[in-house]
Design a protein around this motif. Structure first.
Motif, PDB file in Angstrom:
ATOM      1  N   VAL A   1       0.869  -1.184   0.000  1.00 55.42           N
ATOM      2  CA  VAL A   1       0.000   0.000   0.000  1.00 55.42           C
ATOM      3  C   VAL A   1       0.905   1.233   0.000  1.00 55.42           C
ATOM      4  N   LEU A   2       0.657   2.147  -0.947  1.00 57.48           N
ATOM      5  CA  LEU A   2       1.494   3.342  -1.099  1.00 57.48           C
ATOM      6  C   LEU A   2       0.718   4.590  -0.708  1.00 57.48           C
ATOM      7  N   ASP A   3       1.470   5.614  -0.254  1.00 58.97           N
ATOM      8  CA  ASP A   3       0.804   6.887   0.048  1.00 58.97           C
ATOM      9  C   ASP A   3       0.902   7.829  -1.161  1.00 58.97           C
ATOM     10  N   ASP A   4       0.529   9.101  -0.963  1.00 59.70           N
ATOM     11  CA  ASP A   4       0.521  10.067  -2.069  1.00 59.70           C
ATOM     12  C   ASP A   4       1.909  10.253  -2.693  1.00 59.70           C
ATOM     13  N   ARG A   5       2.951  10.071  -1.861  1.00 59.56           N
ATOM     14  CA  ARG A   5       4.321  10.268  -2.365  1.00 59.56           C
ATOM     15  C   ARG A   5       4.915   8.962  -2.893  1.00 59.56           C
ATOM     16  N   ARG A   6       4.073   7.971  -3.034  1.00 60.18           N
ATOM     17  CA  ARG A   6       4.433   6.652  -3.544  1.00 60.18           C
ATOM     18  C   ARG A   6       5.428   5.940  -2.625  1.00 60.18           C
ATOM     19  N   GLN A   7       5.327   6.256  -1.338  1.00 63.07           N
ATOM     20  CA  GLN A   7       6.111   5.542  -0.330  1.00 63.07           C
ATOM     21  C   GLN A   7       5.260   4.409   0.224  1.00 63.07           C
ATOM     22  N   LYS A   8       5.902   3.255   0.508  1.00 61.00           N
ATOM     23  CA  LYS A   8       5.155   2.127   1.062  1.00 61.00           C
ATOM     24  C   LYS A   8       4.731   2.432   2.490  1.00 61.00           C
ATOM     25  N   ILE A   9       3.446   2.352   2.760  1.00 58.96           N
ATOM     26  CA  ILE A   9       2.985   2.529   4.141  1.00 58.96           C
ATOM     27  C   ILE A   9       2.532   1.194   4.746  1.00 58.96           C
ATOM     28  N   ALA A  10       2.359   0.200   3.927  1.00 61.66           N
ATOM     29  CA  ALA A  10       2.042  -1.144   4.434  1.00 61.66           C
ATOM     30  C   ALA A  10       2.448  -2.155   3.380  1.00 61.66           C
ATOM     31  N   THR A  11       3.006  -3.227   3.844  1.00 60.38           N
ATOM     32  CA  THR A  11       3.354  -4.314   2.931  1.00 60.38           C
ATOM     33  C   THR A  11       3.134  -5.627   3.673  1.00 60.38           C
ATOM     34  N   GLY A  12       2.762  -6.628   2.953  1.00 60.50           N
ATOM     35  CA  GLY A  12       2.513  -7.883   3.652  1.00 60.50           C
ATOM     36  C   GLY A  12       2.049  -8.975   2.719  1.00 60.50           C
ATOM     37  N   LYS A  13       1.744 -10.093   3.305  1.00 59.41           N
ATOM     38  CA  LYS A  13       1.205 -11.215   2.537  1.00 59.41           C
ATOM     39  C   LYS A  13       0.258 -11.996   3.446  1.00 59.41           C
TER      40      LYS A  13
ATOM     41  N   LEU B   1     -10.207 -10.053  -6.098  1.00 55.91           N
ATOM     42  CA  LEU B   1      -8.902  -9.527  -5.696  1.00 55.91           C
ATOM     43  C   LEU B   1      -8.884  -7.996  -5.686  1.00 55.91           C
ATOM     44  N   ASP B   2      -9.635  -7.381  -6.570  1.00 59.16           N
ATOM     45  CA  ASP B   2      -9.781  -5.921  -6.497  1.00 59.16           C
ATOM     46  C   ASP B   2     -10.456  -5.533  -5.181  1.00 59.16           C
ATOM     47  N   GLY B   3     -11.394  -6.368  -4.738  1.00 60.20           N
ATOM     48  CA  GLY B   3     -12.057  -6.129  -3.452  1.00 60.20           C
ATOM     49  C   GLY B   3     -11.048  -6.162  -2.304  1.00 60.20           C
ATOM     50  N   TYR B   4     -10.118  -7.124  -2.351  1.00 54.40           N
ATOM     51  CA  TYR B   4      -9.077  -7.196  -1.317  1.00 54.40           C
ATOM     52  C   TYR B   4      -8.235  -5.904  -1.344  1.00 54.40           C
ATOM     53  N   ALA B   5      -7.862  -5.494  -2.572  1.00 52.32           N
ATOM     54  CA  ALA B   5      -7.006  -4.304  -2.714  1.00 52.32           C
ATOM     55  C   ALA B   5      -7.723  -3.056  -2.186  1.00 52.32           C
ATOM     56  N   ARG B   6      -8.991  -2.959  -2.461  1.00 55.75           N
ATOM     57  CA  ARG B   6      -9.761  -1.788  -2.006  1.00 55.75           C
ATOM     58  C   ARG B   6      -9.886  -1.784  -0.484  1.00 55.75           C
ATOM     59  N   HIS B   7     -10.051  -2.969   0.093  1.00 55.11           N
ATOM     60  CA  HIS B   7     -10.118  -3.052   1.563  1.00 55.11           C
ATOM     61  C   HIS B   7      -8.804  -2.570   2.179  1.00 55.11           C
ATOM     62  N   LEU B   8      -7.689  -2.974   1.564  1.00 55.02           N
ATOM     63  CA  LEU B   8      -6.385  -2.549   2.084  1.00 55.02           C
ATOM     64  C   LEU B   8      -6.200  -1.036   1.947  1.00 55.02           C
ATOM     65  N   LEU B   9      -6.696  -0.493   0.829  1.00 51.60           N
ATOM     66  CA  LEU B   9      -6.621   0.969   0.634  1.00 51.60           C
ATOM     67  C   LEU B   9      -7.345   1.707   1.752  1.00 51.60           C
ATOM     68  N   ARG B  10      -8.538   1.230   2.051  1.00 49.02           N
ATOM     69  CA  ARG B  10      -9.342   1.888   3.095  1.00 49.02           C
ATOM     70  C   ARG B  10      -8.689   1.720   4.460  1.00 49.02           C
TER      71      ARG B  10
ATOM     72  N   ALA C   1      -7.008   5.279  -4.883  1.00 48.90           N
ATOM     73  CA  ALA C   1      -8.041   5.889  -4.029  1.00 48.90           C
ATOM     74  C   ALA C   1      -9.228   6.359  -4.858  1.00 48.90           C
ATOM     75  N   SER C   2      -8.946   6.808  -6.073  1.00 46.94           N
ATOM     76  CA  SER C   2     -10.041   7.299  -6.926  1.00 46.94           C
ATOM     77  C   SER C   2     -11.003   6.167  -7.296  1.00 46.94           C
ATOM     78  N   ASP C   3     -10.513   4.898  -7.275  1.00 48.17           N
ATOM     79  CA  ASP C   3     -11.376   3.759  -7.621  1.00 48.17           C
ATOM     80  C   ASP C   3     -12.425   3.493  -6.539  1.00 48.17           C
ATOM     81  N   LEU C   4     -12.174   4.020  -5.335  1.00 46.54           N
ATOM     82  CA  LEU C   4     -13.081   3.701  -4.227  1.00 46.54           C
ATOM     83  C   LEU C   4     -14.461   4.319  -4.406  1.00 46.54           C
TER      84      LEU C   4
END
Lengths: 245, 325
Positions: free
Chosen positions: A110-122, A162-171, A215-218
Motif C-alpha cells: 500500500v502506497l501513500d501520495d508520495r508513492r512511499q510504502k505505508i504497508a506491505t505484507g502477505k 482480488l480488487d475487493g481485497y485491494a480496495r479493503h487494504l486501501l481503506r 483511491a479514486s477507484d473507491l
C-alpha cells in the motif's frame, strides 16, 4: 428388588455418598409419538435426507435431471435449493477433491501520495495471523479468490474478488494506491523433495493475477472493477493441471 | 394372488416396523448431550476467533465487500445472513457479543434447547456472510451439528440445566427420548452422506488413484503444520494412506452400522482426522469431524466415560445425593 431411595436420609455435603446409578425405564415401554405424528415426521425426514443427498450430487459434473431437481434454473431456483440454502446444507463435501491443489498467497503493497510504502505484507502468514484458525481464514481468502460468481467468467470473478481485497487494504491503511498479486505455490514432487530441492524455491511460485487499485477507484461500485482493464499484469490462468510444477 | 398380496403386506409392515425402530425408539440423551457440549465449545471458539477481524470480514467494506457478496448470492433468496443487513460497527458488535454468549450457554448447557436454536441461526449468519470467500469445512459441520442439536433434549445431561433441575429437587431419572434418537440418527446419516461424497469426489482426481494425494496434502506448505516431508522416502506409506482414506470414506456409510466393523471405522476416523488436525493445521476441522463421529458412540458408553466426571461436578454443586449426568 429396588430400594426405596426416598426413605434414606439426605447425605451431608461434606460426606457425599457415591453417586446413585439411575434407573431408566426400558425404552420399549416409553411413549413414542402417535401414528399421525410419526407419519408426518417420517415424511419430513425423507424430504430432508433426500435434500442433503441431492446437494452434493448436484455439483458439476452432474446430470440435467439432478441439477434441475436440486437447483432449478437461474431464473427460478427449485424449492429444494431454497431449503438447502436456508439451512446452510448446500454443500458438496468434496474435501481435498478432486485432488489436493497447490497453495496460494496474496502479496500486497500500500502506497501513500508520495508513492512511499505505508504497508506491505502477505497472507496467509503464520507470523502475523494467530491462532491457526485465524491463519486459516486468511488462507481461505487466498484460496477462494477463484470461486465462481454466477453470470461471470472465472477470470472476471477472480479480478473482482482480488480488487475487493485491494480496495479493503486501501481503506484500512488510508493509502492512495494498493498493488496486489496472487501467487500460486506449487508442491514439490516426492522425487524433487528427495533430491533436496527447496519447497520455497522461487521456481515453484507462479503469479496468477496482479492488480492496482487507487483511491479514486473507491468511488466506483465494487462490480465496476470487473469491466475495467487491469492496470498491469492481469489474470493469468493456470498452466499446470497438476499441483506439481 | 392372495399369497402375493399377503407377502407384499407383510413386507411393507415389516419395513414400517423397522423404520419405526430406527427412528422412534427412545434413547438416552447422553450422546446428544455430549455432542452439545463439544459442538458448543467448537462454535464458541470458532466465533471467538472472529473477534479480532470482525469488521474486516463482516463489515460492508471488508475483505468480502457486501456488494460483492450480494452478487455472489444473486438468485439465492434463502441464503440469508443478518450481516447482509447490518452495516454499522455497533450492529456488528452487538450481534457478535450476543452470539458468543449464546455459544457459551450452549456449551455449558444453560437454556440448552433455546440456545441450540439461536446457535444454529447465528452460526448460519456468520457462515453465509463468508461463503464464498473464507469458509471451509468447519463452518459446514458447525452449522450441521447445531441444526440437529435443536431437535432433541440436548441439555438433558452434562449441563447447567440438569444441575438446576437437581437443585430444584426434580427427579434424577432421565427418560429416554424419541427426539434424542431422531437427532442422533440425523447426525449419523448426515455424516454418512458427507463421507460418501467426499470419497466419490476424490474418485475424479488422478492423485487419489496413483496414491500421491496424501503427499500432495502434507507437502503443501500453506497447509502444513507438521513437517511431513520425510514421507517422500516412504512411497508405499503415503500410497497406503491415500488408498485407505478413499476406501474408508467410500465404505463408511456401510461399515459404520455393523457392531463388529464400527470400532475399526471409528479408529480410522481418529487417525484421519487426527492427522488432519496435527499435520495440516486444521485442528478445528479435524476435531469437529470427530465430534460428528461421536453420534455412533452408544449412550451407555458415553455415560461410562462422562458420568463419573459429571457426578463429581453435580455433587460439588448440589447439596443432595444425585446421579451422574
Amino acid at each position: 428388588m429396588r430400594k426405596n431411595r426416598s426413605k434414606q436420609p439426605a447425605n451431608p455435603v461434606s460426606q457425599p455418598a457415591p453417586p446413585v446409578r439411575e434407573t431408566s425405564p426400558p425404552a420399549e415401554n416409553l411413549r413414542r409419538p402417535g401414528l399421525v405424528a410419526r407419519g408426518l415426521i417420517s415424511a419430513l425426514l425423507l424430504w430432508h435426507l433426500f435434500a442433503v443427498f441431492m446437494a452434493p450430487l448436484s455439483l458439476p459434473p452432474t446430470s440435467q435431471l439432478v441439477s434441475e431437481l436440486a437447483q432449478g434454473g437461474p431464473a427460478a431456483p427449485s424449492l429444494m435449493q431454497g431449503y438447502l440454502d436456508a439451512l446452510y446444507i448446500n454443500h458438496g463435501y468434496h474435501f481435498f477433491a478432486p485432488e489436493p491443489g497447490p497453495g496460494h498467497l496474496i502479496h500486497y503493497d500500500v502506497l501513500d501520495d508520495r508513492r512511499q510504502k505505508i504497508a506491505t505484507g502477505k497472507f496467509p502468514d503464520l507470523k502475523e495471523y494467530w491462532p491457526r484458525l485465524r491463519y486459516h481464514r486468511y488462507f481461505m481468502l487466498a484460496e477462494q479468490a477463484e470461486l465462481p460468481f454466477p453470470n461471470r467468467e472465472a477470470a472476471e470473478a477472480q479480478k473482482l474478488v482480488l480488487d475487493g481485497y485491494a480496495r479493503h487494504l486501501l481503506r484500512r491503511h488510508d493509502g492512495s494506491e494498493t498493488r496486489l498479486r496472487r501467487d500460486r505455490h506449487y508442491i514439490l514432487s516426492p522425487k524433487d523433495s528427495l533430491n533436496g530441492d527447496d519447497p520455497n524455491d522461487r521456481g515453484l511460485f507462479e503469479t496468477m493475477f496482479q492488480t492496482v487499485q487507487r483511491a479514486s477507484d473507491l468511488t466506483q461500485p465494487e462490480s465496476a472493477s470487473a469491466t475495467r482493464q487491469p492496470a498491469y499484469g492481469g489474470v493469468h490462468l493456470p498452466t499446470s493441471p497438476r499441483s506439481y510444477r | 394372488m392372495s399369497i402375493g398380496l399377503g407377502a407384499t403386506r407383510d413386507y411393507w409392515s415389516s419395513v414400517w416396523q423397522a423404520w419405526n425402530r430406527f427412528w422412534f425408539t427412545p434413547t438416552d440423551p447422553a450422546t446428544l448431550s455430549i455432542i452439545r457440549m463439544l459442538a458448543g465449545a467448537m462454535l464458541f471458539y470458532t466465533h471467538l476467533v472472529w473477534t479480532r477481524d470482525l469488521g474486516a470480514f463482516f463489515g460492508p467494506d471488508g475483505w468480502l465487500p457486501l456488494e460483492l457478496m450480494r452478487e455472489a448470492h444473486a438468485g439465492r433468496t434463502f441464503a440469508w445472513s443478518l450481516f447482509f443487513h447490518i452495516e454499522s460497527p455497533v450492529g456488528l458488535w452487538t450481534v457478535h457479543i450476543i452470539a458468543l454468549i449464546v455459544f457459551f450457554c450452549l456449551m455449558v448447557g444453560l437454556f440448552s434447547r433455546v440456545m441450540a436454536i439461536l446457535a444454529f441461526l447465528l452460526a448460519i449468519t456468520y457462515a453465509n456472510r463468508i461463503t464464498p470467500g473464507a469458509y471451509f469445512g468447519l463452518d459446514k459441520i458447525n452449522c450441521m451439528l447445531a441444526m440437529y442439536l435443536m431437535l432433541g433434549p440436548c441439555g438433558a445431561r452434562y449441563s447447567i440445566d440438569r444441575l438446576w433441575r437437581m437443585r430444584r429437587g426434580k427427579a434424577a431419572t432421565i427418560l429416554p427420548s424419541s427426539a434424542a434418537n431422531v437427532a442422533i440418527r440425523l447426525i449419523q446419516l448426515h455424516m454418512c452422506i458427507i463421507y460418501l461424497f467426499s470419497g466419490l469426489g476424490k474418485l475424479q482426481g488422478p492423485a487419489w488413484w496413483d496414491g500421491e494425494a496424501v503427499w500432495m496434502s502434507v507437502a503443501n506448505l500453506e497447509y502444513q503444520s507438521l513437517d511431513m516431508m520425510w514421507l517422500a522416502r516412504h512411497t508405499w506409506l503415503y500410497n497406503l494412506m491415500t488408498h485407505v482414506t478413499v476406501f474408508w470414506e467410500l465404505t463408511y456409510a456401510v461399515f459404520i452400522w455393523n457392531r463388529y466393523t464400527r470400532p475399526w471405522v471409528l479408529s480410522i476416523a481418529v487417525l484421519v482426522h487426527g492427522g488432519i488436525a496435527l499435520a495440516l493445521g486444521m485442528a478445528t476441522f479435524g476435531l469437529v469431524m470427530l465430534i460428528g463421529n461421536l453420534a455412533f458412540i452408544s449412550p451407555s458408553a458415553i455415560q461410562r466415560l462422562a458420568n463419573p466426571i459429571a457426578s463429581r461436578i453435580s455433587l460439588a454443586s448440589v447439596a443432595r445425593d444425585g446421579a451422574g449426568g
